[in-house]
Design an enzyme around this catalytic site. Structure first.
Site, short mmCIF file in Angstrom:
data_model
loop_
_atom_site.label_atom_id
_atom_site.label_comp_id
_atom_site.label_asym_id
_atom_site.label_seq_id
_atom_site.Cartn_x
_atom_site.Cartn_y
_atom_site.Cartn_z
N ASN A 131 55.63 49.45 13.06
CA ASN A 131 55.98 50.67 12.33
C ASN A 131 57.26 51.48 13.15
OD1 ASN A 131 55.33 52.84 10.78
ND2 ASN A 131 54.57 54.10 12.18
N HIS A 150 58.59 55.05 13.83
CA HIS A 150 58.08 56.41 13.78
C HIS A 150 59.15 57.52 14.29
CE1 HIS A 150 55.15 59.77 13.93
NE2 HIS A 150 55.38 60.07 15.15
N SER A 178 60.46 55.56 17.75
CA SER A 178 60.01 54.58 18.39
C SER A 178 59.48 53.46 17.39
CB SER A 178 58.59 54.97 18.93
OG SER A 178 58.82 56.17 19.90
N ASP A 180 49.82 55.91 14.55
CA ASP A 180 51.16 56.04 15.60
C ASP A 180 50.66 55.83 17.06
OD1 ASP A 180 52.81 56.49 13.00
OD2 ASP A 180 52.05 58.73 13.52
C1 GRF Z 1 61.71 57.68 8.89
O1 GRF Z 1 61.91 58.64 9.58
C2 GRF Z 1 60.59 56.73 9.51
O2 GRF Z 1 60.87 56.72 10.71
C3 GRF Z 1 59.23 57.68 9.17
O3 GRF Z 1 59.55 57.85 7.93
C4 GRF Z 1 60.70 57.85 7.45
C5 GRF Z 1 61.02 57.03 6.43
O4 GRF Z 1 62.49 57.13 5.98
N1 GRF Z 1 58.35 56.68 9.52
P1 GRF Z 1 62.98 56.16 4.78
O5 GRF Z 1 61.81 56.04 3.51
O6 GRF Z 1 62.98 54.56 5.52
O7 GRF Z 1 64.10 56.64 4.50
#
Ligand code: GRF
Length: 221
Positions: free
Chosen positions: A108, A110, A137, A146
């Site tokens: 994932n 984050h 991360s 997370d």
């Molecule tokens: C990103 O900031 C990611 O880190 C978080 O959600 C957002 C997703 O953005 N988990 P996208 O849909 O990939 O543009």
């Protein structure tokens, strides 16, 4: 070897876009075999369709409970035999029993320097706390939201006058790089989960890898 990837996304899909570009340019030996979403209207699905990638949209409302939805979703993903599941803006908590067989094969991205700021509004919380550093991360997915072992991080300094929007905009391109580099390491068999530890090149990491200024992953300075 080409790494087969399934991407789970609920929203805009910019991280998916980075993965599509990495596949197209052959920067990373991957094949995105499926993009799945819990939101029928997710822009991520449209991006996938435009790139000719198979999509799957499942509405959680059609299931009696979380476990039922997750079981169906993960079964359909398993049909595509991915080597790795990438959660990129997938806004759901996963059922532990359904996730269990995938632990070590799901990552994932984050937008915080975990373990700081699990959950939502990470940029706002970093600014409110007066942090001088923020970042993103990539971690192995475990049932704890997370909370799985962190593979790698990227750091950025907060600037005077930063708002959640300016901070998010500055971080996003680095998130993309971080994700792609982590997937590249995974495809090369360089990172794995062993118990609760991330192993890189056969050795447990004492600290997450860091994306440096030239976009490479290495030990933190
Ligand atoms: C990103 O900031 C990611 O880190 C978080 O959600 C957002 C997703 O953005 N988990 P996208 O849909 O990939 O543009």
């Amino acid at each position: 070897m080409t790494l087969r990837i399934a991407v789970l996304a609920s929203g805009r899909g910019s991280n998916l876009g980075a993965l599509i570009e990495a596949e197209r340019s052959r920067h990373v030996p991957i094949e995105i075999v499926l993009v799945a979403s819990d939101k029928t209207h997710a822009q991520a699905l449209r991006r996938a369709e435009e790139a000719g990638i198979a999509t799957l949209a499942l509405d959680p409302c059609g299931y009696p409970d979380r476990a039922g939805f997750d079981a169906d979703l993960f079964a359909r993903i398993a049909d595509q035999a991915p080597d790795l599941m990438v959660l990129a803006g997938f806004m759901r908590i996963l059922d532990p029993a359904v996730l269990a067989p995938w632990v070590g094969r799901a990552i994932n991205i984050h937008p915080s320097l975990l373990p700081k700021y699990r959950g939502l509004r990470t940029h706002e919380r970093a600014i409110a706390a007066g942090d001088t550093l923020h970042g993103a991360s990539v971690h192995f997915v475990t049932p704890e939201l997370d909370g799985g072992p962190v593979i790698a991080q990227v750091e950025i300094p907060l600037e005077t006058g930063d708002t959640p929007a300016t901070l998010a905009a500055r971080l996003l391109p680095l998130e993309h790089q971080l994700l792609i580099e982590c997937v590249r390491f995974f495809a090369a068999g360089r990172v794995a989960l062993r118990g609760d530890s991330v192993v890189c090149d056969g050795r447990p990491l004492a600290a997450p890898l860091r994306l440096n200024s030239v976009g490479e992953l290495g030990a933190p300075a």
